[in-house]
Motif scaffolding. Structure first.
Motif, PDB file in Angstrom:
ATOM      1  N   ASN A   1       0.803  -1.242   0.000  1.00 18.35           N
ATOM      2  CA  ASN A   1       0.000   0.000   0.000  1.00 18.35           C
ATOM      3  C   ASN A   1       0.828   1.281   0.000  1.00 18.35           C
ATOM      4  OD1 ASN A   1       0.886   0.406   2.647  1.00 18.35           O
ATOM      5  ND2 ASN A   1      -1.053  -0.129   3.604  1.00 18.35           N
TER       6      ASN A   1
ATOM      7  N   ALA B   1       2.794   2.707  -2.058  1.00 15.83           N
ATOM      8  CA  ALA B   1       2.825   3.510  -3.289  1.00 15.83           C
ATOM      9  C   ALA B   1       1.706   4.543  -3.313  1.00 15.83           C
ATOM     10  CB  ALA B   1       2.742   2.595  -4.511  1.00 15.83           C
TER      11      ALA B   1
ATOM     12  N   MET C   1       2.914   7.989  -1.959  1.00 13.72           N
ATOM     13  CA  MET C   1       4.206   8.533  -2.377  1.00 13.72           C
ATOM     14  C   MET C   1       4.089   9.832  -3.177  1.00 13.72           C
ATOM     15  SD  MET C   1       6.220   6.619  -0.762  1.00 13.72           S
ATOM     16  CE  MET C   1       7.734   7.388  -1.319  1.00 13.72           C
ATOM     17  N   ASP C   2       2.850  10.316  -3.387  1.00 14.33           N
ATOM     18  CA  ASP C   2       2.690  11.615  -4.057  1.00 14.33           C
ATOM     19  C   ASP C   2       2.242  12.700  -3.091  1.00 14.33           C
ATOM     20  OD1 ASP C   2       3.430  10.762  -6.613  1.00 14.33           O
ATOM     21  OD2 ASP C   2       1.427   9.936  -6.973  1.00 14.33           O
TER      22      ASP C   2
ATOM     23  N   ASP D   1      13.121   1.646  -0.626  1.00 11.75           N
ATOM     24  CA  ASP D   1      12.736   1.172  -1.963  1.00 11.75           C
ATOM     25  C   ASP D   1      11.649   2.064  -2.568  1.00 11.75           C
ATOM     26  OD1 ASP D   1      14.519  -0.867  -1.610  1.00 11.75           O
ATOM     27  OD2 ASP D   1      13.019  -2.438  -1.325  1.00 11.75           O
ATOM     28  N   ALA D   2      10.641   2.411  -1.755  1.00 13.62           N
ATOM     29  CA  ALA D   2       9.529   3.231  -2.271  1.00 13.62           C
ATOM     30  C   ALA D   2      10.024   4.602  -2.706  1.00 13.62           C
ATOM     31  CB  ALA D   2       8.446   3.361  -1.200  1.00 13.62           C
ATOM     32  N   CYS D   3      10.898   5.210  -1.917  1.00 13.26           N
ATOM     33  CA  CYS D   3      11.414   6.542  -2.268  1.00 13.26           C
ATOM     34  C   CYS D   3      12.304   6.457  -3.509  1.00 13.26           C
ATOM     35  CB  CYS D   3      12.164   7.144  -1.089  1.00 13.26           C
ATOM     36  SG  CYS D   3      11.058   7.688   0.223  1.00 13.26           S
TER      37      CYS D   3
ATOM     38  N   GLN E   1      12.005   4.241  -5.887  1.00 12.38           N
ATOM     39  CA  GLN E   1      11.122   3.972  -7.032  1.00 12.38           C
ATOM     40  C   GLN E   1      10.387   5.230  -7.476  1.00 12.38           C
ATOM     41  OE1 GLN E   1       8.446   0.689  -6.334  1.00 12.38           O
ATOM     42  NE2 GLN E   1       7.331   1.039  -8.235  1.00 12.38           N
ATOM     43  N   HIS E   2      10.001   6.084  -6.530  1.00 16.49           N
ATOM     44  CA  HIS E   2       9.209   7.263  -6.851  1.00 16.49           C
ATOM     45  C   HIS E   2      10.050   8.529  -6.954  1.00 16.49           C
ATOM     46  CE1 HIS E   2       6.086   4.422  -5.585  1.00 16.49           C
ATOM     47  NE2 HIS E   2       5.295   5.117  -6.360  1.00 16.49           N
TER      48      HIS E   2
ATOM     49  N   LYS F   1      11.806  10.187  -4.699  1.00 14.34           N
ATOM     50  CA  LYS F   1      11.576  11.134  -3.606  1.00 14.34           C
ATOM     51  C   LYS F   1      12.794  11.227  -2.687  1.00 14.34           C
ATOM     52  CE  LYS F   1       7.196  12.150  -4.369  1.00 14.34           C
ATOM     53  NZ  LYS F   1       6.690  13.527  -4.524  1.00 14.34           N
TER      54      LYS F   1
ATOM     55  N   LYS G   1      18.462  -1.598  -7.756  1.00 15.08           N
ATOM     56  CA  LYS G   1      17.164  -1.788  -7.106  1.00 15.08           C
ATOM     57  C   LYS G   1      17.054  -3.207  -6.568  1.00 15.08           C
ATOM     58  CE  LYS G   1      14.464   1.572  -9.709  1.00 15.08           C
ATOM     59  NZ  LYS G   1      13.413   1.798 -10.701  1.00 15.08           N
TER      60      LYS G   1
END
Lengths: 198, 65
Positions: free
Chosen positions: A103, A105, A108-109, A129-131, A133-134, A136, B41
Motif C-alpha cells: 500500500n 505507493a 508517495m505523491d 525502496d519506495a522513495c 522507485q518514486h 523522492k 534496485k
C-alpha cells in the motif's frame, strides 16, 4: 506580525517562507518520528503528513513525546494534539495506517520529502525502496540503540537518501531517549537542509 | 576478484548480486547495494550479474527507533 512569524522570529525570514511551502511525510511516530514531527512543526514546515498505526504503551514513554495519560491512545491522534497545542497554525494530517509494500505507493505523491522513522529494519528498507522507485528525497535512520554517542554517529548518502545513525547498534543494546532523540534531531536537521537547498 | 565493503573477495565465475550477498551472509531484504557506485534496485538483485573487478558497497539497515 502573525503568530507563525512571531514563533519563527529567531529563524531566517526568507527560509521561513520556504519552509511554509514545504510538505513532509513522516513514516512512524515513535521515538524518532514523534520528535521529528514536533521539531519540523516548530520549525515552520508548512504541511506534515504523519503515519502510524500503533497505540501508546508505557514502554514508549522513555523516548517518545507522549504522556502517561495518553497510554492506549493512537499515536497519530496524540501526536497531532501535541503539535497543535505547541504551534496551532501547523497543517498536520494523520494517517492511521500500517504501511506495507502493497500500500505504500498510494502515499508517495503526498509530500516533497519523506522521513523514515520506523522501528524495524525491514520497514526501513521498504521505505528506501519506495522513495527510490518514486524519485523522492528520503531522510532515514539506522542504528539508534545503545549508549554510543556522537563519536559513533554517521551520515550516509545513497542516491536521494540521507541516512543517520551509528549503522550497527541493535535493539538488544536498549533504546535510550537521549540517543534516539539525537538521531531524530539529525533527521529533522537533514530535512531542513533539503528544504534549504530546494 | 571483487571488493565488498573494502574487502577483496575471490570471484571465479559470474554471479548475480543476490548470490553474492547471500554468500557473504548479507540479508538481501535489509540492505542497500551499490555496484561500481551505482545503486541497484532490490527487485533487480537476482538478475543483476556482477562484473569481475566490481566494487560493491553494501549498507545494512538495523532496527530501532
Amino acid at each position: 506580525m502573525d503568530f507563525r512569524d512571531a514563533v519563527l522570529a529567531r529563524q531566517d525570514p526568507a527560509f521561513n517562507d520556504k519552509l511554509k511551502t514545504a510538505s513532509v511525510a513522516i513514516f512512524g511516530l515513535g521515538g524518532l518520528g514523534s520528535h521529528i514531527a514536533m521539531m519540523l512543526a516548530r520549525a515552520g514546515v508548512g504541511s506534515l503528513h504523519l503515519f502510524d498505526y500503533d497505540t501508546i504503551e508505557a514502554s514508549n514513554l522513555n523516548r517518545q513525546i507522549y504522556t502517561a495519560a495518553e497510554i492506549g491512545q493512537k499515536k497519530t491522534a496524540a501526536c497531532v494534539e501535541h503539535i497543535e497545542a505547541a504551534v496551532p497554525y501547523a497543517q498536520v494530517t494523520a494517517y492511521d495506517v500500517r504501511l506495507t509494500a502493497a500500500n505504500i505507493a498510494a502515499y508517495m505523491d503526498l509530500a516533497g520529502i519523506y522521513v523514515e522513522a520506523f522501528d524495524r529494519a525491514q520497514d526501513k528498507a521498504m521505505v528506501f525502496d519506495a522513495c527510490q522507485q518514486h524519485g523522492k528525497p528520503l531522510v532515514s535512520a539506522s542504528g539508534v540503540s545503545g549508549l554510543a554517542g556522537l563519536e559513533a554517529l554517521e551520515e550516509k548518502r545513497l542516491g536521494q537518501a540521507t541516512i543517520y545513525g551509528d549503522f550497527h547498534s541493535k535493539m538488544d543494546e536498549g533504546l535510550y531517549g537521549p540517543k534516539v532523540v539525537l538521531c531524530a534531531a539529525l533527521e529533522a536537521l537533514g530535512v531542513l537542509h533539503i528544504i534549504h537547498d530546494m | 576478484m571483487i571488493t565488498i565493503n573494502d574487502t577483496p573477495i575471490d570471484y571465479p565465475q559470474p554471479k548475480s548480486l543476490q548470490d553474492i550477498l547471500l554468500a557473504q551472509a548479507f540479508d538481501p531484504a535489509l540492505v542497500v547495494a551499490e555496484v561500481n557506485a551505482s545503486l541497484v534496485k532490490r527487485e533487480d538483485y537476482e538478475t543483476f550479474m556482477v562484473p569481475d573487478g566490481a566494487t560493491i558497497e553494501v549498507f545494512t539497515f538495523v532496527g530501532g527507533g
